[in-house]
Design an enzyme around this catalytic site. Structure first.
Site, PDB file in Angstrom:
ATOM      1  N   ASP A 135       0.852  -1.196   0.000  1.00 36.78           N
ATOM      2  CA  ASP A 135       0.000   0.000   0.000  1.00 36.78           C
ATOM      3  C   ASP A 135       0.887   1.244   0.000  1.00 36.78           C
ATOM      4  O   ASP A 135       1.752   1.389   0.866  1.00 36.78           O
ATOM      5  CB  ASP A 135      -0.895   0.005   1.249  1.00 36.78           C
ATOM      6  CG  ASP A 135      -1.865  -1.162   1.233  1.00 36.78           C
ATOM      7  OD1 ASP A 135      -2.728  -1.199   0.343  1.00 36.78           O
ATOM      8  OD2 ASP A 135      -1.735  -2.052   2.096  1.00 36.78           O
ATOM      9  N   LYS A 139      -0.613   9.947   0.648  1.00 41.50           N
ATOM     10  CA  LYS A 139      -0.677  11.274   1.289  1.00 41.50           C
ATOM     11  C   LYS A 139       0.464  11.412   2.279  1.00 41.50           C
ATOM     12  O   LYS A 139       0.734  10.470   3.040  1.00 41.50           O
ATOM     13  CB  LYS A 139      -2.004  11.439   2.041  1.00 41.50           C
ATOM     14  CG  LYS A 139      -3.180  11.554   1.122  1.00 41.50           C
ATOM     15  CD  LYS A 139      -4.451  11.784   1.908  1.00 41.50           C
ATOM     16  CE  LYS A 139      -5.635  11.721   0.984  1.00 41.50           C
ATOM     17  NZ  LYS A 139      -6.869  11.383   1.664  1.00 41.50           N
ATOM     18  N   ASP A 171       4.557   0.646  -7.834  1.00 45.48           N
ATOM     19  CA  ASP A 171       4.230   1.486  -8.995  1.00 45.48           C
ATOM     20  C   ASP A 171       4.125   2.948  -8.565  1.00 45.48           C
ATOM     21  O   ASP A 171       3.568   3.762  -9.277  1.00 45.48           O
ATOM     22  CB  ASP A 171       2.922   1.008  -9.646  1.00 45.48           C
ATOM     23  CG  ASP A 171       1.734   1.086  -8.712  1.00 45.48           C
ATOM     24  OD1 ASP A 171       1.920   0.916  -7.489  1.00 45.48           O
ATOM     25  OD2 ASP A 171       0.599   1.325  -9.187  1.00 45.48           O
ATOM     26  N   GLU A 211      -0.328  -4.539  -9.838  1.00 47.55           N
ATOM     27  CA  GLU A 211       0.554  -4.093 -10.918  1.00 47.55           C
ATOM     28  C   GLU A 211      -0.296  -3.708 -12.138  1.00 47.55           C
ATOM     29  O   GLU A 211      -0.088  -2.665 -12.750  1.00 47.55           O
ATOM     30  CB  GLU A 211       1.546  -5.199 -11.290  1.00 47.55           C
ATOM     31  CG  GLU A 211       2.451  -4.761 -12.432  1.00 47.55           C
ATOM     32  CD  GLU A 211       3.614  -5.717 -12.689  1.00 47.55           C
ATOM     33  OE1 GLU A 211       3.509  -6.894 -12.324  1.00 47.55           O
ATOM     34  OE2 GLU A 211       4.617  -5.257 -13.244  1.00 47.55           O
TER      35      GLU A 211
HETATM   36  C1  LIG Z   1      -1.860  -2.804  -2.513  1.00 49.37           C
HETATM   37  S1  LIG Z   1      -2.129  -4.432  -1.965  1.00 49.37           S
HETATM   38  C2  LIG Z   1      -1.089  -5.423  -3.032  1.00 49.37           C
HETATM   39  C3  LIG Z   1      -1.494  -6.861  -3.064  1.00 49.37           C
HETATM   40  C4  LIG Z   1      -0.649  -7.776  -3.988  1.00 49.37           C
HETATM   41  N1  LIG Z   1       0.709  -7.890  -3.508  1.00 49.37           N
HETATM   42  C5  LIG Z   1      -0.681  -7.313  -5.410  1.00 49.37           C
HETATM   43  O1  LIG Z   1       0.365  -6.913  -5.927  1.00 49.37           O
HETATM   44  O2  LIG Z   1      -1.774  -7.385  -6.013  1.00 49.37           O
HETATM   45  C6  LIG Z   1      -1.246  -4.519  -0.427  1.00 49.37           C
HETATM   46  C7  LIG Z   1      -1.686  -5.672   0.442  1.00 49.37           C
HETATM   47  O3  LIG Z   1      -0.858  -5.723   1.609  1.00 49.37           O
HETATM   48  C8  LIG Z   1      -1.658  -6.115   2.709  1.00 49.37           C
HETATM   49  N2  LIG Z   1      -0.963  -5.647   3.940  1.00 49.37           N
HETATM   50  C9  LIG Z   1      -0.638  -4.391   4.259  1.00 49.37           C
HETATM   51  N3  LIG Z   1       0.022  -4.354   5.425  1.00 49.37           N
HETATM   52  C10 LIG Z   1       0.105  -5.641   5.864  1.00 49.37           C
HETATM   53  C11 LIG Z   1       0.654  -6.240   7.025  1.00 49.37           C
HETATM   54  N4  LIG Z   1       1.258  -5.507   7.972  1.00 49.37           N
HETATM   55  N5  LIG Z   1       0.549  -7.575   7.177  1.00 49.37           N
HETATM   56  C12 LIG Z   1      -0.062  -8.327   6.216  1.00 49.37           C
HETATM   57  N6  LIG Z   1      -0.601  -7.811   5.085  1.00 49.37           N
HETATM   58  C13 LIG Z   1      -0.531  -6.480   4.913  1.00 49.37           C
HETATM   59  C14 LIG Z   1      -2.990  -5.430   2.463  1.00 49.37           C
HETATM   60  O4  LIG Z   1      -4.043  -6.087   3.131  1.00 49.37           O
HETATM   61  C15 LIG Z   1      -3.106  -5.535   0.944  1.00 49.37           C
HETATM   62  O5  LIG Z   1      -3.829  -6.690   0.549  1.00 49.37           O
END
Ligand SMILES: C[S@@+](CC[C@H](N)C(=O)[O-])C[C@H]1O[C@@H](n2cnc3c(N)ncnc32)[C@H](O)[C@@H]1O
Length: 232
Positions: A135, A139, A171, A211
């Protein structure tokens, strides 16, 4: 005793939102998580017991719906793969795929990666760590929620074995630069692409939902691949 107020709460890299969960995903969580999941406990993980064999362990953090994890696990049956994700619909999706494809070398922890790493992953036990499209928290006031920060990278350095690889992709250009700055300054890592360079996109890195989303929005993609040094 007073419960900790918002000021004492740790800054998290995610917001727990259930979102839409299908009946099939719910069923997968109920029926398949006991088979593929890491049980919640205080004790450090015993990877040989967890996977039922002794093989290199690779970890993906925030696997989303598990596309990359399932693809890597199918391509490398000689490795064990542990995935950590807090988003339950995504965990349900991956569980369904593991069962459909008969993938036996994957285990899942539905929990906060930071806590699991700190409390349950043995030091020097991982051969690879992948964080694909974390993520971006774009911001400025949310930058503190970004996963890839100095303390987190130091934690990963302790958990990787010497020679183990840390592969990040994003990205978001300013997050990519932050990752490069943090990793270049971190003790114990060598940049496989050369000092201060991003890595070329490895063909073998599976495409993921996030992606593709970035590509639709016209974003670039930056890969970083660092090796845990054998000297520190
Ligand atoms: C933007 S998404 C990307 C998902 C995947 N890697 C992709 O490229 O499609 C980021 C993911 O990280 C997970 N996430 C964020 N912080 C995390 C944490 N501390 N422990 C486990 N999962 C986490 C979120 O729930 C989310 O599904």
């Amino acid at each position: 005793m007073k419960s900790p107020g918002p000021r004492n709460r740790p800054v998290r890299s995610f917001v727990r939102r259930e979102g839409r969960i299908t009946e099939a995903q719910k069923r997968a969580l109920e029926e398949l998580l006991p088979r593929y999941g890491v049980t919640p406990a205080e004790a450090p993980l015993d990877f040989i017991a967890l996977f039922g064999r002794d093989a290199p362990v690779h970890l993906e953090i925030g696997f989303g719906n598990g596309e990359a994890l399932a693809t890597m696990a199918a391509a490398h049956p000689q490795n064990n793969y542990l995935g950590i994700e807090v988003h339950r619909p995504g965990v349900g999706m991956l569980l369904r795929r593991l069962e459909a494809e008969g993938l036996a070398n994957v285990r899942i922890a539905c929990s906060d990666a930071r806590e699991l790493l700190e409390q349950r992953i043995p030091e020097g036990s991982l051969s690879g760590v992948y964080v694909f499209f974390p993520d971006p928290w774009h911001k400025k006031r949310h930058h503190k929620r970004r996963l890839v920060q100095a303390a987190f990278v130091a934690l990963l350095a302790r958990k990787l074995n010497p020679g183990g690889l840390l592969h990040l992709a994003t990205d978001w250009e300013d997050y990519a630069r932050q990752m490069l700055t943090v990793l270049s300054a971190a003790e114990g890592f060598d940049n496989t692409a050369g000092q201060n360079q991003f890595a070329p996109r490895p063909e073998a890195r599976p495409h993921t939902r996030f992606e593709r989303r970035g590509q639709r929005l016209g974003h670039g993609v930056w890969d970083l691949i660092f090796r845990r040094g054998t000297h520190s």
